[in-house]
Write an enzyme that holds these catalytic residues in place. Structure first.
Site, PDB file in Angstrom:
ATOM      1  N   SER A  26       0.834  -1.213   0.000  1.00  0.00           N
ATOM      2  CA  SER A  26       0.000   0.000   0.000  1.00  0.00           C
ATOM      3  C   SER A  26       0.864   1.257   0.000  1.00  0.00           C
ATOM      4  O   SER A  26       0.579   2.226  -0.711  1.00  0.00           O
ATOM      5  CB  SER A  26      -0.900   0.017   1.235  1.00  0.00           C
ATOM      6  N   GLY A  67      -5.941  -3.953  -7.852  1.00  0.00           N
ATOM      7  CA  GLY A  67      -7.059  -3.028  -7.635  1.00  0.00           C
ATOM      8  C   GLY A  67      -6.570  -1.659  -7.181  1.00  0.00           C
ATOM      9  O   GLY A  67      -7.118  -0.625  -7.577  1.00  0.00           O
ATOM     10  N   GLN A 116      -8.787   2.405  -0.837  1.00  0.00           N
ATOM     11  CA  GLN A 116      -8.528   2.611  -2.265  1.00  0.00           C
ATOM     12  C   GLN A 116      -9.450   3.698  -2.815  1.00  0.00           C
ATOM     13  O   GLN A 116      -9.010   4.571  -3.564  1.00  0.00           O
ATOM     14  CB  GLN A 116      -8.754   1.314  -3.035  1.00  0.00           C
ATOM     15  N   ASP A 168      -6.998  -7.620   4.695  1.00  0.00           N
ATOM     16  CA  ASP A 168      -6.085  -8.473   3.927  1.00  0.00           C
ATOM     17  C   ASP A 168      -5.574  -9.666   4.736  1.00  0.00           C
ATOM     18  O   ASP A 168      -5.020 -10.604   4.177  1.00  0.00           O
ATOM     19  CB  ASP A 168      -4.891  -7.650   3.419  1.00  0.00           C
TER      20      ASP A 168
HETATM   21  C1  S3P Z   1      -5.520  -1.177  -0.047  1.00  0.00           C
HETATM   22  C2  S3P Z   1      -6.713  -1.134   0.591  1.00  0.00           C
HETATM   23  C3  S3P Z   1      -7.521  -2.336   0.872  1.00  0.00           C
HETATM   24  C4  S3P Z   1      -6.730  -3.624   0.726  1.00  0.00           C
HETATM   25  C5  S3P Z   1      -5.844  -3.616  -0.469  1.00  0.00           C
HETATM   26  C6  S3P Z   1      -4.897  -2.435  -0.460  1.00  0.00           C
HETATM   27  C7  S3P Z   1      -4.842   0.111  -0.305  1.00  0.00           C
HETATM   28  O1  S3P Z   1      -8.608  -2.336  -0.002  1.00  0.00           O
HETATM   29  O2  S3P Z   1      -7.581  -4.739   0.673  1.00  0.00           O
HETATM   30  O3  S3P Z   1      -5.075  -4.823  -0.509  1.00  0.00           O
HETATM   31  O4  S3P Z   1      -3.623   0.094  -0.556  1.00  0.00           O
HETATM   32  O5  S3P Z   1      -5.514   1.135  -0.270  1.00  0.00           O
HETATM   33  P1  S3P Z   1      -9.955  -1.530   0.357  1.00  0.00           P
HETATM   34  O6  S3P Z   1      -9.579  -0.417   1.259  1.00  0.00           O
HETATM   35  O7  S3P Z   1     -10.514  -1.058  -0.923  1.00  0.00           O
HETATM   36  O8  S3P Z   1     -10.809  -2.546   1.049  1.00  0.00           O
END
Ligand code: S3P
Length: 459
Positions: free
Chosen positions: A31, A109, A184, A337
């Site tokens: 992240s 994602g 995210q 996660d």
């Molecule tokens: C992440 C946020 C999480 C997590 C992903 C990384 C990020 O997703 O599951 O592996 O780096 O912002 P969400 O916040 O969309 O659930």
């Protein structure tokens, strides 16, 4: 059946480790690494970002910003680290000036959602973000909707990737209530807010990791988080700054769980990010009875290279029988996660554990609720699927073939189950899927596990 390609590693069998001992440096936090690369690309000036053993997801972000001209060079060191030299775009307005037509986000994602926000306020002709089959099934309207509300030109394909963004400048500030607690989505809106006139306010229904806020503020933006509310003043310009990204607690969690469940284990995880918004996994494992110590240096002794993120070592000892736990509500987003690994811990614990309020797991790299429950049942645990989670009680440790659907966190979680004796040996058909977050996972496993036995001792 066709023959495997030369060099194809074939299935990986994992048995019970005689002991788990040693010291590991897990890959840099995924992240933080995505954000350190992308935010510096949006900034003015030069920076060096050092990422320890980057996985495919971080390489997707690096690849996209390299295609747009922000990476000057990439140098590998002898420990698998990569030093990225960046030259910023001097603000998102120029980011699309090059008119890159297609950017490949792979399995990531975070890459697709953060890039959507970064490109929304650009000035160019537009880009289409594409991803692999798993990413193309994941919801993208949750990002496109608020970006459109800011005046951006964003098109999804029936709510999914490919996502096309044509830069609009300036965007306008909004007040937005996130329907799900997602770092995210929050990150995407925050990046668009840098190119918007006025103050954007984002309210979250629950706590999320705060790397976006920390890093944007460190690079000079006016960003605040107050409880569940984040505000960003736009328009804002970022100044590039170098950093070394500390280790990923979500990768370290594999070893926390493996060692906590193993009768003879002591592992030290060196230089892991200790950002408080990511430490819930340590709290929950301790609540279950695990022996975990945090060794954080005094703030004054901490490495200045780590930027705005605290880091330190985690030391875990095995031998304790864990207790069942029930998880629900706001805490779930902070553990999102780590939940497949926690499912394995629940499958070893005394009593019945339950997870609720976790339906987000169904839209991750796979439907992690369905896969966790099927794999737990395959290794002998009593596992019941709930619409928004699972209920688990320990059972006999059976040998099993693990169904991963190419999801790195499922492969890692059930390798851990076998190593610590919760499964009676597992086979993982596509072991290279761990590359998404942890390319050296199997090497690290061999480094700490010593000899593996096919059959776990009776518990
Ligand atoms: C992440 C946020 C999480 C997590 C992903 C990384 C990020 O997703 O599951 O592996 O780096 O912002 P969400 O916040 O969309 O659930």
């Amino acid at each position: 059946m066709s023959q495997p390609e030369p060099g194809f590693p074939g299935p990986r069998r994992v048995g019970f480790a005689a002991a788990l001992r040693g010291e590991l440096r897990v890959p840099s936090d995924k992240s933080i690494a995505h954000r350190a690369l992308l935010f510096n690309a949006l900034a003015s000036g030069d920076a060096e970002v050092t990422v320890r053993r980057p996985g495919a997801d971080v390489r997707s972000t690096a690849g996209a910003i390299e295609a747009m001209g922000a990476i000057e060079s990439e140098t590998a060191d002898e420990h698998g680290g990569v030093l990225y030299r960046l030259r910023g775009w001097e603000g998102s307005a120029t980011a699309l000036g090059k008119g890159i037509e297609q950017l490949d986000c792979g399995n990531s994602g975070t890459t697709m959602r953060l890039l959507s926000g970064a490109l929304a306020g650009g000035a160019g002709r537009g880009s289409t973000l594409v991803g692999d089959a798993s990413l193309s099934r994941r919801p993208m309207e949750r990002v496109a909707g608020p970006l459109r509300a800011m005046g951006a030109d964003v098109t999804t394909t029936d709510g999914h990737a490919p996502v096309t963004i044509r830069g609009t400048h300036p965007l306008h500030a909004i007040r937005y209530q996130l329907p799900v607690a997602s770092a995210q989505v929050l990150g995407a809106i925050a990046l668009a807010a840098l190119a918007a006139d006025g103050t954007t306010t984002i309210e979250s229904p629950g706590p999320t990791r705060d790397h976006t806020e920390r890093l944007l503020a460190w690079l000079g933006a006016s960003v605040r988080r107050d409880g569940l509310t984040t505000t960003i003043d736009g328009p804002a310009a970022l100044r590039a700054r170098s950093l070394v990204v500390p280790g990923d607690i979500s990768s370290a969690a594999a070893w926390l769980v493996a060692a906590a469940l193993h009768p003879d284990a002591e592992l030290r995880l060196v230089d892991v990010s200790l950002n408080p918004s990511r430490l819930a996994i340590v709290d929950v494992l301790r609540d279950m009875g695990a022996d975990i110590r945090i060794e954080a240096p005094e703030a004054s002794a901490a490495s200045p290279d780590a930027g705005p993120e605290p880091s330190g070592d985690l030391v875990v000892r095995g031998g304790n029988r864990l207790r069942a736990i029930s998880l629900s509500g706001a805490r779930v987003a902070e553990l999102i996660d780590e939940l497949p690994l926690l499912a394995v811990a629940m499958g070893a614990a005394e009593g019945t554990s339950e997870l609720r309020d976790a339906s987000e797991l169904r839209v991750k790299e796979s439907d992690r609720i369905a896969l966790v429950v099927r794999n737990l049942a395959a290794i002998g645990a009593n596992a019941e699927e709930l619409p928004d989670g699972w209920r688990v009680t320990a059972g006999p440790a059976l040998p099993a073939e693990i169904e991963t659907a190419g999801d790195h966190r499922i492969a890692i979680a059930f390798a851990v189950a076998a190593l610590s004796g919760i499964a009676g040996g597992v086979t993982i058909g596509d072991p290279t899927c761990v590359d998404v977050s942890y390319p050296a996972f199997w090497d690290d496993l061999e480094a700490v596990a010593g000899r593996e036995r096919a059959v776990a001792p009776a518990r």
